[in-house]
Scaffold this motif. Sequence first.
Motif, short mmCIF file in Angstrom:
data_model
loop_
_atom_site.label_atom_id
_atom_site.label_comp_id
_atom_site.label_asym_id
_atom_site.label_seq_id
_atom_site.Cartn_x
_atom_site.Cartn_y
_atom_site.Cartn_z
N LEU A 191 20.52 -72.62 -40.17
CA LEU A 191 21.49 -72.15 -39.22
C LEU A 191 22.81 -73.22 -39.28
O LEU A 191 22.54 -74.32 -39.19
N GLU A 192 23.94 -72.43 -39.07
CA GLU A 192 25.02 -73.36 -38.95
C GLU A 192 25.19 -73.64 -37.44
O GLU A 192 25.09 -72.93 -36.64
N VAL A 193 25.72 -74.90 -37.22
CA VAL A 193 25.76 -75.44 -35.83
C VAL A 193 27.15 -76.09 -35.75
O VAL A 193 27.36 -76.81 -36.62
N ASN A 194 27.91 -75.57 -34.69
CA ASN A 194 29.28 -76.29 -34.77
C ASN A 194 29.33 -77.64 -34.44
O ASN A 194 28.41 -78.18 -33.54
N ASP A 213 27.88 -80.20 -35.92
CA ASP A 213 26.52 -80.63 -35.70
C ASP A 213 25.99 -80.50 -37.06
O ASP A 213 26.30 -79.75 -38.02
N ARG A 214 24.98 -81.31 -37.57
CA ARG A 214 24.06 -80.90 -38.77
C ARG A 214 23.52 -79.65 -38.56
O ARG A 214 23.45 -79.04 -37.37
N PRO A 215 23.07 -79.04 -39.92
CA PRO A 215 22.36 -77.78 -39.84
C PRO A 215 21.30 -77.85 -38.84
O PRO A 215 20.32 -78.48 -38.78
N GLY A 216 20.91 -76.66 -38.47
CA GLY A 216 19.69 -76.41 -37.68
C GLY A 216 18.74 -75.42 -38.29
O GLY A 216 19.17 -74.92 -39.41
#
Lengths: 320, 636
Positions: free
Chosen positions: B283-286, B288-291
């Motif tokens: 998941l792309e996270v704004n 932040d590192r990827p989730g």
Amino acid sequence: MALKLADYKTSVHNDWCPGCGDFGIVNALQMALAEMGIERDKATIFSGIGCSGKTSHFINTYGIHTLHGRVLTFAQGGKLANPEMTVVAVGGDGDGLGIGAGHFVAAGRRNIDMTYIIFDNGVYGLTKGQASPTLKLGEKTKSLPSPNTNYNVNPIGLAVASGFTFVARAYSYDVRHLKDLIVQAVKHKGLSFLDVLQPCPTYNDINTRDWYAGEDLAKESIERHSRIYKLEDTGFDPVVHYADEAEINEKLAQALIKSLEWGNKIPTGIFYKNETISPFAIRLTDKIPNYIENPPAKQNISKDGFPTTDVSAILESLKV
Amino acid sequence: MGSVDFSWLIGGPQGSGVESGANVFSKVCAELGYQVFGKREFHSNIKGDHSYFTVRISDKLIHSNVNDVSLMISFDAETIFRHYDEVMAGGGIIYDSDLNKITTESVGTLDNYFKERLHQELESRDKPFTIDGVLEIAKEKGVRLYPVSFKNILKDLAEQTENPRMKGMVRMFNVIGVSLSLGLIKMPADSLLKSIDSIFSKKPKIAEINKQAANYSYNYASSKFTDFSFTLPGIEKQSDTILVQGHQGTSIGKMVSGCRFQSYYPITPASDESVFLESHELLEVNNDRPGSTIVIQTEDEISAIGMMIGSALTGTRSSTSTSGPGFALMAEAIGWAGMNEVPIVLTVYQRSGPSTGLPTRHGQDDLSFAVAGSFGDFPKVVYASGDIEESFYDTARCFNYADVYQVPVIHMMDKFLSSSVLTCKKFDTQKIKINRGKLLDAVEGEYRRFAFTNDGISPRSRLGLDNGIFWNTGDESDEFGHITEDPQMRIKMMDKRMSRLELILKQVPEDEQVISHGVHDYTIISWGSTKGPILDALEMLKKEGIEVGFVQMKLLHPFPAETVKLLLKNVKTIIDIEANHSGQLGKIFKQNVTKEIDYFILKYTGRGMTSTEIYESLKKILENKANKREILDHGS
């Protein structure tokens, strides 16, 4: 401040029967946690249902007393979401090998880095002594109306066949040996299983403390009469040293054969240990590279009450 | 306005590409600005049994299928036998002319019950038991027939492209069928080719062959058949429109809501959601590192819920997705989560029960079970979505309810929704809020997980949190979570947990609990996916100057009895519409609102309701000609 054994005990009244083998297991578990210096709030004990299910209430770490047969499912979910936590699951032999047998097998296939301890006494104590899956065919413990009509499950053999990568047996009255095995099981990288033989003084009048101690054999003047012996004293090597199929198969077969030994000689200690099989977390890392550093329990999902997950690429692909 | 209302049906054996054909058709129509509603019907079978997909398109918002089919495309005999009578006068059937002489007996997948009914009809009309027989009936009704030899198309294509392998490519029948249809209705071909490109983006060679077939078939139909009454050249495209499939509302909703753990066991029709989540696990996270979402396929549904609870105890938003039989296996653990105040979300894609029932067919069969299932009294939320668009926003609500009230939430979806495809406004993630309730980030001093508080909700620690140690048990417990059998503590703990139900009714905004689509003398109450066909049926009545009200229940447990009572205060006739046998909402309604349901419109054939059949039943009710229970049966 270093943690002491007392720090791992709760003040909850222990209502197990006098002389119950469970006491040895809970003591050993507390000793093992103290010896490893595991922070109390970084460990969770998950337990099943029955006398052994109460274990989690006696240990001063996170404690989750789950459902009958389902302890492994709760424990695996917790460990997967927060992999830095030390997870120990405990439960009875009926819980894990009767109602929960399907989960036992499936857990082995996953090899999640945690420990499962079965309190193995051959009976369902809390429901007044019915036969459990480890009771031998034809045996009649005292509250059974007639002798057991089922063949027994072989916990060690089942664990080995299911993919557990650390398989051991202990005896609850040898607390020090049990503690050592728990320490090794927790430190093992992968799913570890401990089958703990544990007399039920109230309902199992066959596999009693005296029976394990071989009192009956003593009467027949057999020299070394305790039934319990330690595999490590015999030069038995349970460890898979190389990721080599032939060696793995040989160690699996050796463990299975050893697991069939019962009667006048009962082996304890490590039957099988294989760290060449990848733990589940490593399998996850293959597809989710930052899983260990950023597992579910650590992820930030919102800022000021609004989501931070960006799904715009997916929505864009649906756009017409 | 509303001048376009066109229904297209494609049918064929399972595994022959009916679904992908319908997806291409839907995509092309949506690209050309039309509103689309499509639904798939299929057998519990991998290959060979009959499946079909109906796609309705319009220039205005639509939410359901109608009975009448405007154009049917079939590349097998069974589709013609099963659906010839659904095609309206003035509509058309494109069919494989090599099938004319096929008899009903030679189609092994036509079951005897259906054959018997068909034979009766053919006999009464004095027609042979063949494709010719049923097509004659259609023709007499005023349906135009467009025979095309699919075999010859492949042969001509092979010659034209100098690729002899083309001759045997029956796998392209679906693309040929779609292209013939689009040629017949004169829908611009470029979006067809674009759509094929995007589907086969990773296989350019296959894309090329399919495009050749598409072009050829399109031109074939558009030049050869010029008398069809429908032409659909395209309209102005609405901005921010997406074409979504059934499970995408809840799965994308889960990603945005911060669900990071989903455990599931394969079951139709719920697994698609989990598979979608796993396919998008990174998941792309704004800022932040990827989730990531950890998706675990478990050994059974008991394990799925156990794992989800274990994960939820670490503070992770956790969920599962299942259907009736799996839901039943989860019952005991739902009670454990209720006892221990663990926030979990169960997405239940209902199908026809009881038992295995009609495993690939629709049903709203599990409301009673969702509300009452699992022994003992504990608080939970049962919440239903009316369509795919709602399901996206509702998923976020469900996670918030779970976190704020520390209860299990059962999100009711169904097979009608899961096998639909439709155009709707792009999901607006800005509208999503995340409320984690009393989840703690740090603990000071002595901690009691189940501490008594004014609102009955205790601050919630999570496994692994510094100083936040707690215990859980399925037994009754004290504030620490240790076992107790003390009668006074039992009363306090039961009251504490159960007080949530009142709190939920008080705090959840009323328009999240119930949606009133208008209240009149005659008013419908319903829940879930019947919303679409009901709204379309009401639109049909409105055109005749008839107003019927509709109250859509979303919060089904705790039941907002007072709100509903007030809404229906002046209603003379209450009509309950549901896809089950016993009128499960009606029973809950009667119990809570203490008022009788006047009419039931029910369907339990496993096929979704069409707006046509709801419209017809409502007419009967309005004309005082209806039975107390109107039972619907449209659909093959």
